[in-house]
Design an enzyme around this catalytic site. Sequence first.
Site, mmCIF file in Angstrom:
data_model
loop_
_atom_site.group_PDB
_atom_site.id
_atom_site.type_symbol
_atom_site.label_atom_id
_atom_site.label_comp_id
_atom_site.label_asym_id
_atom_site.label_seq_id
_atom_site.Cartn_x
_atom_site.Cartn_y
_atom_site.Cartn_z
ATOM 1 N N GLU A 423 0.830 -1.202 0.000
ATOM 2 C CA GLU A 423 0.000 0.000 0.000
ATOM 3 C C GLU A 423 0.866 1.254 0.000
ATOM 4 O O GLU A 423 1.579 1.526 0.967
ATOM 5 C CB GLU A 423 -0.907 -0.004 1.244
ATOM 6 C CG GLU A 423 -1.727 1.271 1.410
ATOM 7 C CD GLU A 423 -2.448 1.329 2.746
ATOM 8 O OE1 GLU A 423 -2.982 2.404 3.072
ATOM 9 O OE2 GLU A 423 -2.482 0.306 3.468
ATOM 10 N N ASP A 497 -1.477 -1.231 5.529
ATOM 11 C CA ASP A 497 -1.382 -0.662 6.872
ATOM 12 C C ASP A 497 -2.346 -1.358 7.834
ATOM 13 O O ASP A 497 -3.387 -1.886 7.421
ATOM 14 C CB ASP A 497 -1.717 0.830 6.848
ATOM 15 C CG ASP A 497 -0.656 1.652 6.126
ATOM 16 O OD1 ASP A 497 0.432 1.098 5.868
ATOM 17 O OD2 ASP A 497 -0.923 2.826 5.824
ATOM 18 N N ASP A 499 -4.607 -0.290 9.689
ATOM 19 C CA ASP A 499 -5.669 0.651 10.048
ATOM 20 C C ASP A 499 -6.878 0.394 9.152
ATOM 21 O O ASP A 499 -6.909 -0.558 8.367
ATOM 22 C CB ASP A 499 -5.178 2.104 9.937
ATOM 23 C CG ASP A 499 -4.716 2.458 8.522
ATOM 24 O OD1 ASP A 499 -4.959 1.663 7.586
ATOM 25 O OD2 ASP A 499 -4.109 3.528 8.349
ATOM 26 N N ASP A 501 -8.141 2.139 6.592
ATOM 27 C CA ASP A 501 -7.870 2.267 5.154
ATOM 28 C C ASP A 501 -7.122 1.054 4.626
ATOM 29 O O ASP A 501 -7.403 0.550 3.530
ATOM 30 C CB ASP A 501 -7.045 3.534 4.878
ATOM 31 C CG ASP A 501 -7.936 4.762 4.726
ATOM 32 O OD1 ASP A 501 -9.147 4.574 4.524
ATOM 33 O OD2 ASP A 501 -7.416 5.893 4.797
#
Length: 632
Positions: A423, A497, A499, A501
Amino acid sequence: MVDNEYASDKIKVLEGLDAVKKRPGMYIGSTDSRGLHHLVYEVIDNSIDEAMAGFCDRIEITIDEENAVTVLDNGRGVPVDEHPKFGISGVEVVMTRLHAGGKFDSTSYKISGGLHGVGVSVVNALSRQLEVTVYKNGTEYYQKFLEGVPAAPLAEIGPTERTGTRVRFKPNPEIFETLEFDSDTLVKKFRELAYLNSGLQISFQNELDETTADFCYEEGITEFVHYLNRKFEPLHEDVVSLFGEADNICVELAMQYARDSYTDRIFAFANNINTHEGGTHLTGLKTALTRVINRYAEKNNLLDKNETLKGEDIREGLTAVLSVMIPEPQFEGQTKTKLGNSEARGVVESVVNESLTIYLNEHPSEARRIVEKAQSAAQARRAARKAKQLTRRKTILQSNSLPGKLADCSSRDPEKSELFIVEGDSAGGSAKQGRNREFQAILPLKGKILNVEKARIDRVLDNNEIRAMLTALGTGIGEEEFDISKLRYHKVIIMTDADVDGAHIRTLLLTLYFRYLRDLIEEGYLYIAQPPLYRVAGNGRVKYVYKERELAAVLEDFKSKPTIQRYKGLGEMNPDQLLNTTIDPQKRVLLQVQLEDAVEADELFTTLMGDEVQPRREFIEKYANKVRNLDV
């Protein structure tokens, strides 16, 4: 011909039980949650076999407050008479001998769902305690086993008017990593079994979490397709239901097209086993569909001159459940869920050819809509072919302009090569510096890829990031061009990541692989990297923490107060840090993506990535209390 009399002389023994305790994974797959649930399925399989033979119409499953599982059916009851060879009751033979059961005797079970007859004896071997109650011949019988060993011989308890078998077992905590049964997982399995066995009542109660469920579907897989298609707009109102039998093989097919779906969703079963790797029965179905619909379209002048519809065009938007019952099933493939019986293909082809032709001729309006949808899919496929040709001209094997900023590895051996799909450019840069250039390739993705759940193949291939990824993989895409033997990396690792997103990007990628590149999942080539949440440093030591609940225990391990770094993304890690948890094969943590239940996986992707908002809202509300540390 199935014999109503099911006695001990019908039980054929092939031997032994200690091996199960030593290597349980060989028999139930694993000792984690999957293996734990597999115990329940093995016991239920015996009851399902009784139902398929016509002697059982009700199964009750209970998890009590002691976390013991009870399965009760109203079948013929396990044999209680003395076995002629072993000199013990049929109950004890079935519970203590591997490869023992009526499934090896065609007069007891014409069709059986169990694969090897090891089921209930394996459950006994892996249980701390197991109890069997048999209601047979007007008498109730009981026997108890401790860690697979009989506590006493089979005993007569008294008279009864019931028939059937009751098995209660408590998994051995010294064998299993978890003893917690998941009600949602069990409910989905029981619902599926009820759909596949029309008229069978399956009831479930978990006293620990107060879950209750009752399933009974008189129309069987027809109702199954209604259920699977409930989130789509149907192309035609009725579910097409076909049935036929030849060479002792029974074939049932239920199918319905969805107007707003761009992939096919075909679920094939053999003797109630979800054959998600496909097999001869699925091949027969696909061949027949292509032939019958093309023949109908040509006969009724619905095609342009020289136009022929491809199989993938005809199957676009199709939801279908195919169920075959076959006396001697042969399973193969990576997970033994691929049907290998050659005779199944011909029988399925014959049944579908005849029955579907009749349906189309009797329903011209529905037939026309099906052909028109296939024609629309063909137009999109032709547009996609142009995009593929563009991708091919720019292939990394022939150009120095590497698509998607791919930093390739020097190895050309797929078994040794890894591709990290990363990413963002920032994390991609660190990954390129931290990798081993010999066998690790890095492909950074810019932004979020297209949600392929809502798009046809032409739009999928119009997405730059997806095109770059496909070029790097080398397999091609689509029924005509996909070739897994051309895969350039046998470890394809999604690295996003830790998180929200990152989770969304990961889900978009998983949707792409599930819908269009499923063979990579089936063959075990797809992985997910596990980036750490924290870096804890102090006392000359560094530890990485991957889960929030692990942080407190790690902190206790440090004598003085350590420095804690919370990673918000991969881009915050320098090359050395990224190399040490996430990239280095000696230190990293990878999750292999596995397809355990194709129906459940399809449901999940449809719910989370489809057009309908309400099912997604209900899913979020149902599981919201399980979320921890949600980024906002």
